[in-house]
Design a protein around this motif. Structure first.
Motif, PDB file in Angstrom:
ATOM      1  N   LYS A 156     -11.487  -1.501   5.608  1.00  0.00           N
ATOM      2  CA  LYS A 156     -10.189  -0.881   5.338  1.00  0.00           C
ATOM      3  C   LYS A 156      -9.234  -1.948   4.807  1.00  0.00           C
ATOM      4  O   LYS A 156      -9.462  -3.135   5.008  1.00  0.00           O
ATOM      5  N   VAL A 157      -8.146  -1.493   4.171  1.00  0.00           N
ATOM      6  CA  VAL A 157      -7.107  -2.440   3.723  1.00  0.00           C
ATOM      7  C   VAL A 157      -5.801  -2.039   4.410  1.00  0.00           C
ATOM      8  O   VAL A 157      -5.672  -0.902   4.886  1.00  0.00           O
ATOM      9  N   PRO A 158      -4.823  -2.947   4.486  1.00  0.00           N
ATOM     10  CA  PRO A 158      -3.580  -2.593   5.186  1.00  0.00           C
ATOM     11  C   PRO A 158      -2.862  -1.409   4.516  1.00  0.00           C
ATOM     12  O   PRO A 158      -2.859  -1.299   3.293  1.00  0.00           O
ATOM     13  N   LEU A 159      -2.267  -0.569   5.357  1.00  0.00           N
ATOM     14  CA  LEU A 159      -1.470   0.532   4.822  1.00  0.00           C
ATOM     15  C   LEU A 159      -0.318  -0.072   4.014  1.00  0.00           C
ATOM     16  O   LEU A 159       0.282  -1.058   4.441  1.00  0.00           O
ATOM     17  N   GLY A 160      -0.039   0.499   2.866  1.00  0.00           N
ATOM     18  CA  GLY A 160       0.973  -0.102   1.987  1.00  0.00           C
ATOM     19  C   GLY A 160       0.334  -0.761   0.785  1.00  0.00           C
ATOM     20  O   GLY A 160       1.009  -1.149  -0.165  1.00  0.00           O
ATOM     21  N   THR A 161      -1.020  -0.891   0.820  1.00  0.00           N
ATOM     22  CA  THR A 161      -1.720  -1.492  -0.330  1.00  0.00           C
ATOM     23  C   THR A 161      -1.694  -0.540  -1.526  1.00  0.00           C
ATOM     24  O   THR A 161      -1.571  -0.969  -2.671  1.00  0.00           O
ATOM     25  N   GLY A 162      -1.824   0.756  -1.253  1.00  0.00           N
ATOM     26  CA  GLY A 162      -1.844   1.690  -2.380  1.00  0.00           C
ATOM     27  C   GLY A 162      -1.832   3.135  -1.933  1.00  0.00           C
ATOM     28  O   GLY A 162      -1.803   3.442  -0.726  1.00  0.00           O
ATOM     29  N   LEU A 163      -1.853   4.030  -2.930  1.00  0.00           N
ATOM     30  CA  LEU A 163      -1.793   5.477  -2.694  1.00  0.00           C
ATOM     31  C   LEU A 163      -3.094   6.106  -3.178  1.00  0.00           C
ATOM     32  O   LEU A 163      -3.709   5.607  -4.133  1.00  0.00           O
ATOM     33  N   ASP A 164      -3.467   7.225  -2.563  1.00  0.00           N
ATOM     34  CA  ASP A 164      -4.634   7.961  -3.070  1.00  0.00           C
ATOM     35  C   ASP A 164      -4.212   8.787  -4.288  1.00  0.00           C
ATOM     36  O   ASP A 164      -3.052   8.762  -4.697  1.00  0.00           O
ATOM     37  N   ARG A 165      -5.138   9.556  -4.854  1.00  0.00           N
ATOM     38  CA  ARG A 165      -4.789  10.255  -6.103  1.00  0.00           C
ATOM     39  C   ARG A 165      -3.746  11.357  -5.895  1.00  0.00           C
ATOM     40  O   ARG A 165      -3.155  11.839  -6.859  1.00  0.00           O
ATOM     41  N   ASP A 166      -3.494  11.727  -4.604  1.00  0.00           N
ATOM     42  CA  ASP A 166      -2.425  12.707  -4.337  1.00  0.00           C
ATOM     43  C   ASP A 166      -1.092  12.025  -4.039  1.00  0.00           C
ATOM     44  O   ASP A 166      -0.135  12.675  -3.610  1.00  0.00           O
ATOM     45  N   GLY A 167      -1.045  10.704  -4.199  1.00  0.00           N
ATOM     46  CA  GLY A 167       0.216   9.984  -3.977  1.00  0.00           C
ATOM     47  C   GLY A 167       0.494   9.691  -2.510  1.00  0.00           C
ATOM     48  O   GLY A 167       1.615   9.353  -2.133  1.00  0.00           O
ATOM     49  N   GLN A 168      -0.541   9.817  -1.652  1.00  0.00           N
ATOM     50  CA  GLN A 168      -0.364   9.562  -0.218  1.00  0.00           C
ATOM     51  C   GLN A 168      -0.839   8.152   0.129  1.00  0.00           C
ATOM     52  O   GLN A 168      -1.846   7.674  -0.429  1.00  0.00           O
ATOM     53  N   LEU A 169      -0.129   7.527   1.081  1.00  0.00           N
ATOM     54  CA  LEU A 169      -0.568   6.212   1.561  1.00  0.00           C
ATOM     55  C   LEU A 169      -1.948   6.330   2.189  1.00  0.00           C
ATOM     56  O   LEU A 169      -2.225   7.305   2.895  1.00  0.00           O
ATOM     57  N   THR A 170      -2.803   5.357   1.950  1.00  0.00           N
ATOM     58  CA  THR A 170      -4.132   5.359   2.579  1.00  0.00           C
ATOM     59  C   THR A 170      -4.589   3.924   2.817  1.00  0.00           C
ATOM     60  O   THR A 170      -4.150   3.009   2.098  1.00  0.00           O
ATOM     61  N   ASP A 171      -5.450   3.744   3.833  1.00  0.00           N
ATOM     62  CA  ASP A 171      -6.024   2.407   4.042  1.00  0.00           C
ATOM     63  C   ASP A 171      -7.472   2.361   3.536  1.00  0.00           C
ATOM     64  O   ASP A 171      -8.197   1.415   3.788  1.00  0.00           O
ATOM     65  N   ASP A 172      -7.881   3.400   2.812  1.00  0.00           N
ATOM     66  CA  ASP A 172      -9.251   3.447   2.275  1.00  0.00           C
ATOM     67  C   ASP A 172      -9.254   2.875   0.849  1.00  0.00           C
ATOM     68  O   ASP A 172      -8.706   3.472  -0.076  1.00  0.00           O
ATOM     69  N   PRO A 173      -9.888   1.680   0.666  1.00  0.00           N
ATOM     70  CA  PRO A 173      -9.826   1.041  -0.657  1.00  0.00           C
ATOM     71  C   PRO A 173     -10.438   1.886  -1.769  1.00  0.00           C
ATOM     72  O   PRO A 173      -9.998   1.835  -2.911  1.00  0.00           O
ATOM     73  N   LYS A 174     -11.466   2.723  -1.425  1.00  0.00           N
ATOM     74  CA  LYS A 174     -12.091   3.554  -2.473  1.00  0.00           C
ATOM     75  C   LYS A 174     -11.076   4.560  -2.998  1.00  0.00           C
ATOM     76  O   LYS A 174     -11.002   4.825  -4.199  1.00  0.00           O
ATOM     77  N   LYS A 175     -10.277   5.122  -2.069  1.00  0.00           N
ATOM     78  CA  LYS A 175      -9.288   6.128  -2.492  1.00  0.00           C
ATOM     79  C   LYS A 175      -8.173   5.461  -3.303  1.00  0.00           C
ATOM     80  O   LYS A 175      -7.621   6.059  -4.225  1.00  0.00           O
ATOM     81  N   ILE A 176      -7.849   4.212  -2.951  1.00  0.00           N
ATOM     82  CA  ILE A 176      -6.810   3.500  -3.722  1.00  0.00           C
ATOM     83  C   ILE A 176      -7.311   3.217  -5.144  1.00  0.00           C
ATOM     84  O   ILE A 176      -6.569   3.348  -6.115  1.00  0.00           O
ATOM     85  N   LEU A 177      -8.594   2.884  -5.247  1.00  0.00           N
ATOM     86  CA  LEU A 177      -9.135   2.608  -6.591  1.00  0.00           C
ATOM     87  C   LEU A 177      -9.135   3.874  -7.456  1.00  0.00           C
ATOM     88  O   LEU A 177      -9.035   3.796  -8.675  1.00  0.00           O
ATOM     89  N   GLU A 178      -9.173   5.055  -6.805  1.00  0.00           N
ATOM     90  CA  GLU A 178      -9.059   6.316  -7.577  1.00  0.00           C
ATOM     91  C   GLU A 178      -7.588   6.670  -7.803  1.00  0.00           C
ATOM     92  O   GLU A 178      -7.255   7.490  -8.648  1.00  0.00           O
ATOM     93  N   GLY A 179      -6.710   6.080  -6.979  1.00  0.00           N
ATOM     94  CA  GLY A 179      -5.276   6.390  -7.073  1.00  0.00           C
ATOM     95  C   GLY A 179      -4.527   5.241  -7.732  1.00  0.00           C
ATOM     96  O   GLY A 179      -4.780   4.928  -8.900  1.00  0.00           O
ATOM     97  N   VAL A 180      -3.661   4.586  -6.969  1.00  0.00           N
ATOM     98  CA  VAL A 180      -2.838   3.541  -7.567  1.00  0.00           C
ATOM     99  C   VAL A 180      -2.477   2.478  -6.520  1.00  0.00           C
ATOM    100  O   VAL A 180      -2.311   2.799  -5.336  1.00  0.00           O
ATOM    101  N   LEU A 181      -2.396   1.245  -6.970  1.00  0.00           N
ATOM    102  CA  LEU A 181      -1.917   0.168  -6.090  1.00  0.00           C
ATOM    103  C   LEU A 181      -0.395   0.205  -6.044  1.00  0.00           C
ATOM    104  O   LEU A 181       0.253   0.707  -6.974  1.00  0.00           O
ATOM    105  N   LEU A 182       0.160  -0.375  -4.983  1.00  0.00           N
ATOM    106  CA  LEU A 182       1.621  -0.518  -4.896  1.00  0.00           C
ATOM    107  C   LEU A 182       1.987  -1.984  -5.134  1.00  0.00           C
ATOM    108  O   LEU A 182       1.177  -2.874  -4.863  1.00  0.00           O
TER     109      LEU A 182
END
Ligand code: PYC
Length: 331
Positions: free
Chosen positions: A197-223
């Motif tokens: 997992k990565v720290p919360l605040g690293t990025g958002l999933d594709r629905d714009g929600q905060l997530t600690d799952d790096p795979k979902k962040i790679l599909e979404g966006v970094l902050l």
């Protein structure tokens, strides 16, 4: 995770051989393999061998020219432009840095503008080289959009790293190199690969929600790191590395890229300052005092210290075995 032991020389040789096998000439392969070796030596895994598959993709698609010869042009007495002719960044840096050191030692300030390069590595090597020559170094480069501007949830900025180095007489220089994203993309990719997992605040999933799952962040966006403050620094990096050099902003880099997965064409700006010329000969005692007060604070982090400590170990490094196998398959 299964790992395989590699000496630093073996790391260099593997990177070098893969580059040569994929169309690099000796000078391009050598410059790149040195950068990969120094990243692994210092424990910067996300910028070492991990990058090799991407480098090879860029060579195989023809986006990067393995035999490119960068051209240096003096724009003014203290501004150098290196056109990389679509080389990987390390060769253009190697050529430009040697000359900008001489210029800055004479004139106090030097600017190195690198264009038509493909940068996928850490930036500390370029600024550390300046600090080893008693100069202050600042470097930054833009990339392809993966980071949302503060308040937004779609990618606009690249990971846009910025690096800084300051010489400390008699000590290792202070050196930092940080993505202006909350986490470098390579580290998010490594966390995804390793199921961490990565720290919360690293990025958002594709629905714009905060997530600690790096795979979902790679599909979404970094902050960006630090909210609107980091976002402002990411913006500054775009304007310095692309606006000032005339090279691609992150969105242009993506629009002009062939999508092969390797580093896009972009620019880098490197600024060198001579404290000796600007501040006078008392600069070294002054900064030594600053350093000793900072380092006397128990637990205070000195940027670059961890990497310099790793460097004292000249023994083998443990490399992810799957990565080693995938790199060997590129030979
Ligand atoms: O670490 O994200 C990064 C990077 C982009 C370009 C060079 N390094």
């Amino acid at each position: 995770m299964t790992t395989t032991s590699f000496t630093l020389q073996e790391i260099f040789e593997l990177a070098y051989r893969v580059m040569i096998a994929n169309g690099c000439n000796e000078s391009n392969a050598n410059a790149l393999a040195k950068i990969v070796q120094s990243a692994e030596r210092d424990g910067s895994h996300s910028h070492g061998l991990f990058r090799m598959p991407g480098y090879v993709k860029a060579l195989r698609s023809g986006k990067v020219k393995g035999d490119a010869l960068p051209v240096i042009k003096k724009i003014t007495p203290n501004i150098l432009k290196v056109s990389g002719n679509n080389c990987f960044a390390p060769l253009a840096q190697e050529m430009g840095l040697k000359e900008i050191v001489q210029i800055t030692k004479k004139l106090g300030v030097g600017v190195l503008s690198l264009t038509e390069i493909h940068h996928f590595a850490a930036l500390w090597p370029e600024v550390e080289y300046l600090a080893e020559n008693n100069l202050v170094g600042i470097a930054c480069t833009a990339y392809m959009p993966s980071v949302a501007p503060a308040g937004g949830n779609s990618p606009f900025f690249g990971t846009n790293p910025i690096a800084f180095a300051y010489p400390i007489p008699g000590k290792n220089p202070i050196v930092y190199d940080m993505a202006t994203a909350a986490m470098a993309q390579g580290e998010v990719q490594i966390a995804a690969r390793d199921g961490k997992k990565v720290p919360l605040g690293t990025g958002l999933d594709r629905d714009g929600q905060l997530t600690d799952d790096p795979k979902k962040i790679l599909e979404g966006v970094l902050l960006p790191f630090g909210g609107y403050k980091g976002s402002a620094i990411a913006l500054m990096v775009e304007l310095l590395a692309a606006g000032v050099t005339g090279e691609n902003f992150s969105y242009e880099a993506k629009e002009n890229d062939n999508g092969d997965g390797g580093p896009p064409q972009g620019g880098e700006i490197i600024i060198a300052l001579s404290p000796e010329i600007i501040g006078g000969s008392g600069w070294s005692e002054h900064v030594k005092d600053f350093y000793s007060r900072l380092s006397s604070i128990k637990g205070a982090r000195i940027p670059g210290e961890r990497r310099h400590e790793n460097r004292l170990d000249s023994g083998p490094r443990e490399i992810n075995t799957n990565l080693v196998n995938s790199i060997k398959s590129l030979l």
